[in-house]
Design a protein around this motif. Structure first.
Motif, PDB file in Angstrom:
ATOM      1  N   ALA A 164       0.823  -1.219   0.000  1.00  0.00           N
ATOM      2  CA  ALA A 164       0.000   0.000   0.000  1.00  0.00           C
ATOM      3  C   ALA A 164       0.855   1.265   0.000  1.00  0.00           C
ATOM      4  N   GLY A 165       1.985   1.228   0.716  1.00  0.00           N
ATOM      5  CA  GLY A 165       2.863   2.407   0.805  1.00  0.00           C
ATOM      6  C   GLY A 165       3.414   2.774  -0.552  1.00  0.00           C
ATOM      7  N   VAL A 166       3.959   1.751  -1.260  1.00  0.00           N
ATOM      8  CA  VAL A 166       4.544   1.979  -2.595  1.00  0.00           C
ATOM      9  C   VAL A 166       3.455   2.453  -3.545  1.00  0.00           C
ATOM     10  N   ARG A 167       2.285   1.842  -3.429  1.00  0.00           N
ATOM     11  CA  ARG A 167       1.187   2.183  -4.339  1.00  0.00           C
ATOM     12  C   ARG A 167       0.834   3.671  -4.212  1.00  0.00           C
ATOM     13  N   ASP A 168       0.731   4.139  -2.968  1.00  0.00           N
ATOM     14  CA  ASP A 168       0.382   5.556  -2.775  1.00  0.00           C
ATOM     15  C   ASP A 168       1.445   6.476  -3.359  1.00  0.00           C
ATOM     16  N   ARG A 169       2.715   6.097  -3.115  1.00  0.00           N
ATOM     17  CA  ARG A 169       3.817   6.935  -3.610  1.00  0.00           C
ATOM     18  C   ARG A 169       3.799   6.971  -5.145  1.00  0.00           C
ATOM     19  N   PHE A 170       3.649   5.792  -5.733  1.00  0.00           N
ATOM     20  CA  PHE A 170       3.649   5.712  -7.206  1.00  0.00           C
ATOM     21  C   PHE A 170       2.464   6.463  -7.799  1.00  0.00           C
ATOM     22  N   LEU A 171       1.292   6.312  -7.133  1.00  0.00           N
ATOM     23  CA  LEU A 171       0.109   6.995  -7.680  1.00  0.00           C
ATOM     24  C   LEU A 171       0.290   8.510  -7.673  1.00  0.00           C
ATOM     25  N   SER A 172       0.975   9.024  -6.638  1.00  0.00           N
ATOM     26  CA  SER A 172       1.131  10.485  -6.649  1.00  0.00           C
ATOM     27  C   SER A 172       2.138  10.914  -7.720  1.00  0.00           C
ATOM     28  N   ILE A 173       3.152  10.058  -7.987  1.00  0.00           N
ATOM     29  CA  ILE A 173       4.076  10.402  -9.095  1.00  0.00           C
ATOM     30  C   ILE A 173       3.318  10.337 -10.426  1.00  0.00           C
ATOM     31  N   MET A 174       2.474   9.309 -10.557  1.00  0.00           N
ATOM     32  CA  MET A 174       1.714   9.167 -11.814  1.00  0.00           C
ATOM     33  C   MET A 174       0.787  10.363 -12.027  1.00  0.00           C
ATOM     34  N   GLU A 175       0.199  10.821 -10.933  1.00  0.00           N
ATOM     35  CA  GLU A 175      -0.682  11.988 -11.024  1.00  0.00           C
ATOM     36  C   GLU A 175       0.105  13.207 -11.501  1.00  0.00           C
ATOM     37  N   ARG A 176       1.324  13.357 -10.967  1.00  0.00           N
ATOM     38  CA  ARG A 176       2.156  14.504 -11.352  1.00  0.00           C
ATOM     39  C   ARG A 176       2.530  14.422 -12.833  1.00  0.00           C
ATOM     40  N   GLU A 177       2.902  13.228 -13.285  1.00  0.00           N
ATOM     41  CA  GLU A 177       3.315  13.065 -14.685  1.00  0.00           C
ATOM     42  C   GLU A 177       2.135  13.289 -15.642  1.00  0.00           C
ATOM     43  N   ALA A 178       0.949  12.777 -15.234  1.00  0.00           N
ATOM     44  CA  ALA A 178      -0.235  12.987 -16.080  1.00  0.00           C
ATOM     45  C   ALA A 178      -0.566  14.480 -16.124  1.00  0.00           C
ATOM     46  N   GLY A 179      -0.400  15.149 -14.968  1.00  0.00           N
ATOM     47  CA  GLY A 179      -0.649  16.601 -14.900  1.00  0.00           C
ATOM     48  C   GLY A 179       0.285  17.340 -15.843  1.00  0.00           C
ATOM     49  N   ARG A 180       1.546  16.886 -15.919  1.00  0.00           N
ATOM     50  CA  ARG A 180       2.512  17.539 -16.799  1.00  0.00           C
ATOM     51  C   ARG A 180       2.065  17.417 -18.275  1.00  0.00           C
ATOM     52  N   MET A 181       1.530  16.216 -18.618  1.00  0.00           N
ATOM     53  CA  MET A 181       1.090  16.028 -20.000  1.00  0.00           C
ATOM     54  C   MET A 181      -0.109  16.927 -20.310  1.00  0.00           C
ATOM     55  N   ILE A 182      -1.012  17.043 -19.357  1.00  0.00           N
ATOM     56  CA  ILE A 182      -2.184  17.905 -19.580  1.00  0.00           C
ATOM     57  C   ILE A 182      -1.736  19.357 -19.760  1.00  0.00           C
ATOM     58  N   ARG A 183      -0.772  19.781 -18.907  1.00  0.00           N
ATOM     59  CA  ARG A 183      -0.277  21.166 -19.026  1.00  0.00           C
ATOM     60  C   ARG A 183       0.357  21.393 -20.389  1.00  0.00           C
TER      61      ARG A 183
END
Ligand SMILES: Nc1ncnc2c1ncn2[C@@H]1O[C@H](COP(=O)(O)OP(=O)(O)OP(=O)(O)O)[C@@H](O)[C@H]1O
Ligand SMILES: [Mg+2]
Length: 373
Positions: A164-183
């Motif tokens: 669960a710990g790794v999953r949360d960390r990875f999901l927040s990185i994924m959110e940041r990367e997806a945000g970068r693509m949207i920007r």
């Protein structure tokens, strides 16, 4: 002295035919020569003379452009053929030009002559290479976050499935990367919209002073987090500019954001507004908007390229801060659309000053102006 055959060729033409040929060569919007049967130039338009470095009429063609492809195309046209367009590279005054020679025979009363058009492909080639670079840049900018996303998805499906710990960390990185693509996609759309409307001057009257205050208000939390104080200085009261309020907001937002992100070391960012009764560069009343930081500054070698798409002084750092490298390119196009000017002054270690000049309307705002987001 002109050659006998050439003289015969020109003389044999009636005055009106000679005039017609001169008018035709002169009217073509690309460099063009008419060459007689003796390979001597009988007409050259101003574009050809500019390209070939001066007066050409009366000179042998081989003396104005000694290039095998040009001479061979000319020979074939004088023999009555229609040669395929031939590429010719020349470097007048050290500037490399990419020409394409189009030669065609023309039967004159005094013998076969040739019309030669010199098509300058340099601008086209330059535009084509910019387009290729642009597509390569966009693909690269999108591929980086996409590769990261795919990698994280694989890890989440495999080794980190039950962590669960790794999953949360990875999901927040994924959110940041997806945000970068949207920007990135939003910035690209914004850039193309601004470019498409660049010829159309905005007519709405906007109070720049109010707009700046409102943008600064929005960015204050971000600045506070970075330990930077934002201060507005200069002329108080409404400053009316014919503008597109949303676009001007983007300009101020990007400049202030940049100053906080890259010039924040100075701990204070000043935004100055100054009215100018007559600005020579804009031939009229203007307002000067300056965003000044006292951070690390920019090396002068970067300054001329800073407004190019995707140009970043430190790519890694800009990416880390979520930048796309399109901000200043958008600013430049918006300023152009507003018939303004942009200047960047910066000294390494001393900070930067981004200066925007915009045409200003003198007088007080009518009731419904002062619009700002
Ligand atoms: N005030 C500043 N001080 C130092 N460097 C700056 C400053 N403003 C811009 N730069 C440099 O210019 C580059 C281009 O800026 P630009 O605003 O176009 O892109 P970005 O900020 O990286 O991305 P975006 O604006 O899309 O978020 C930045 O990456 C940075 O290297
Ligand atoms: Mg920026």
């Amino acid at each position: 002295m002109r050659g006998a055959r050439e003289t015969a060729g020109v003389d044999a033409m009636s005055r009106s035919e000679a005039d017609l040929l001169a008018v035709l060569v002169g009217a073509v919007p690309m460099a063009m020569l008419a060459v007689d049967a003796n390979a001597r130039i009988i007409h050259a338009n101003p574009l050809a003379e500019a390209l070939l470095g001066g007066a050409c009429v009366g000179r042998p063609a081989a003396s104005v452009l000694r290039h095998p492809a040009f001479l061979s195309a000319l020979d074939r046209a004088l023999a009555g053929d229609r040669p395929a367009p031939a590429p010719v590279l020349i470097s007048p005054q050290g500037m490399e030009l990419n020409l394409r020679v189009h030669a065609a025979p023309i039967a004159l009363p005094g013998g076969m002559a040739a019309l030669v058009a010199l098509e300058d492909r340099s601008v086209l080639e330059h535009a084509e290479s910019m387009r290729r670079d642009f597509v390569a840049n966009v693909s690269h900018e999108l591929r980086t976050p996409l590769t990261a996303l795919v990698g994280f998805i694989e890890t989440l499906r495999g080794p980190a499935r039950d962590d669960a710990g790794v999953r949360d960390r990875f999901l927040s990185i994924m959110e940041r990367e997806a945000g970068r693509m949207i920007r990135l996609v939003n910035d690209l759309l914004s850039l193309s919209r601004v470019e498409a409307g660049e010829r159309q001057r905005p007519s709405e009257l906007v109070d720049l002073s109010h707009l700046v205050r409102s943008v600064v208000q929005t960015l204050r939390p971000q600045a506070l987090e970075a330990g930077v104080a934002l201060g507005i200085e200069g002329d108080a009261g409404p400053i009316l500019v014919p503008a597109d309020a949303d676009q001007l907001t983007q300009v101020v937002q990007n400049l202030v954001e940049n100053a906080v992100k890259y010039g924040g070391g100075g701990e204070r960012v000043r935004i100055c507004l100054t009215r100018i009764a007559r600005e020579p560069a804009l031939r009229g009343p203007a307002v000067r908007l300056e965003v000044i930081d006292s951070g690390e500054g920019i090396d002068p070698i970067h300054l001329p390229r800073l407004t190019e798409r995707f140009y970043r002084v430190d790519t890694h750092r800009s990416r880390e801060k979520g930048g796309t490298g399109l901000g200043l390119a958008i600013v430049k196009h918006i300023v152009n659309r507003h018939r303004g000017r942009m200047r960047i002054e910066s000294r390494k270690g001393k900070g930067s000053n981004f200066i925007i000049l915009l045409p200003m309307v003198e007088g007080r705002p009518p009731k419904d102006t002062g619009r700002a987001p």
